[in-house]
Design an enzyme around this catalytic site. Structure first.
Site, PDB file in Angstrom:
ATOM      1  CG  HIS A 170       2.725  -0.754   1.919  1.00 27.36           C
ATOM      2  ND1 HIS A 170       2.494   0.010   3.052  1.00 27.36           N
ATOM      3  CD2 HIS A 170       2.679  -2.048   2.336  1.00 27.36           C
ATOM      4  CE1 HIS A 170       2.335  -0.771   4.094  1.00 27.36           C
ATOM      5  NE2 HIS A 170       2.439  -2.027   3.702  1.00 27.36           N
TER       6      HIS A 170
HETATM    7  O1  RIB Z   1       6.893  -1.487   3.914  1.00 24.23           O
HETATM    8  C1  RIB Z   1       6.254  -1.785   2.710  1.00 24.23           C
HETATM    9  C2  RIB Z   1       7.240  -1.964   1.595  1.00 24.23           C
HETATM   10  O2  RIB Z   1       8.075  -3.073   1.839  1.00 24.23           O
HETATM   11  C3  RIB Z   1       6.555  -2.288   0.255  1.00 24.23           C
HETATM   12  O3  RIB Z   1       7.383  -1.866  -0.796  1.00 24.23           O
HETATM   13  C4  RIB Z   1       6.480  -3.775   0.266  1.00 24.23           C
HETATM   14  O4  RIB Z   1       6.424  -4.335  -1.057  1.00 24.23           O
HETATM   15  C5  RIB Z   1       7.788  -4.108   0.909  1.00 24.23           C
HETATM   16  O5  RIB Z   1       8.774  -4.134  -0.112  1.00 24.23           O
END
Ligand code: RIB
Ligand code: CA
Length: 307
Positions: free
Chosen positions: A236
């Site tokens: 992500h």
């Molecule tokens: O949904 C993914 C996000 O939430 C990313 O930033 C992961 O590190 C968590 O913080």
């Protein structure tokens, strides 16, 4: 000239990639790293950020921030990130955090920076929101606000909400209303940065950097959930940094985005008006597509530059 940024994070396995990608990229000048709780508690995310900055041998201040959202408490995600937030890999300890709290540091930097600063949020948006709520005029000093958060459809923390949005929806609402360009890196975008076993193996072979090797060790601990049929895990947070480095790898859509602040099952859901049905002014640029192979090639090319 390098783009000045503040990176707000909750390391976090994917945050680790984002942080080191930013530190490895000369197009960016990381003015500060600010840390919140989220994936795990601040008592882990802060030392994790310090350890990652030290691993990269970077001279960047790291500030402790919120250990809770504007309302309530953070919901951690140790199933993905491990109890310590970095998959239990155990990096050498970093240095000391900079004095002062994140929101104050963000405001001080925005107030004094000679050029507008890009805010990159890859955690619950509490620190960024606190900074702008306590001095709203400083929003004008933000070039853009790039947030890994939200989803066009189902969430990953609840059926309705993505993790960062769920953990502080009020903070996200503050940023969406601050009047500066907001770029959303949603789950639907990061799904196109699927880290499969093969892609991780290719990434590990990209070079001999210890940072790269440790990141791959960390990523190897991340479980493959059912969302992608057990074939990989979405990487992500580095997508938010990649947007600043290679916007040509993405397509975008101007949208109106609202976040559900109610107490019910849809709390934290981002409602994204893809077809302008509300007829309201657009308040965000939502990234729609990503060239996944080029993204991983960028990761490899940059991370192998690190020590
Ligand atoms: O949904 C993914 C996000 O939430 C990313 O930033 C992961 O590190 C968590 O913080
Ligand atoms: Ca994160």
């Amino acid at each position: 000239m390098a783009t000045p940024i503040i990176l707000d994070c909750d390391p976090g396995t994917d945050d680790a990639f984002a942080l080191l990608l930013a530190l490895a990229s000369p197009e960016l000048e990381v003015l500060a790293v600010t840390v919140a709780g989220g994936n795990v508690g601040l008592e882990c995310t802060l030392p994790n950020a310090l350890a990652l900055v030290a691993l990269a041998e970077a001279n960047v201040p790291v500030y402790a921030g919120a250990d809770r959202p504007l309302l309530g408490a953070f919901v951690n995600e140790t199933r993905v990130h491990g109890v310590d937030g970095l998959g239990g890999i155990g990096l050498p300890a970093g240095g000391a955090a900079a004095s002062g709290v994140a929101a104050d540091a963000i405001r001080a930097i925005l107030r004094s920076a000679p050029r507008r600063v890009t805010l990159v949020g890859i955690a619950p948006a509490t620190n960024l929101a606190l900074a702008l709520m306590t001095e709203p005029s400083l929003a004008d000093r933000a070039e853009q606000i790039v947030l890994m958060t939200g989803a066009w459809g189902e969430g990953n923390a609840t059926p309705a909400a993505e993790f960062n949005a769920l953990n502080d929806p009020e903070a996200l609402a503050v940023l969406l209303a601050c009047g500066r360009p907001v770029v959303l890196v949603t789950l639907n975008l990061t799904a196109q940065a699927l880290c499969t076993t093969e892609r991780l193996a290719v990434l590990r072979r990209a070079g001999t950097s210890q940072c790269l090797a440790r990141l791959c060790d960390i990523q190897a601990t991340v479980p493959f959930g059912p969302r992608f049929g057990g074939t990989g895990a979405a990487l992500h947070d580095p997508c938010a940094v990649a947007w600043l480095l290679r916007p040509d790898l993405f397509t975008t859509r101007a949208c109106t985005v609202s976040v559900d602040l109610g107490p019910g099952p849809c709390r934290g859901r981002t409602v994204i008006d893809r077809w302008n049905r509300w007829g309201l002014p657009h308040n965000a640029t939502v990234l729609e597509t990503l060239h996944g192979d080029a993204f991983f090639a960028l990761l490899g090319e940059r991370l192998t530059r690190l020590p």
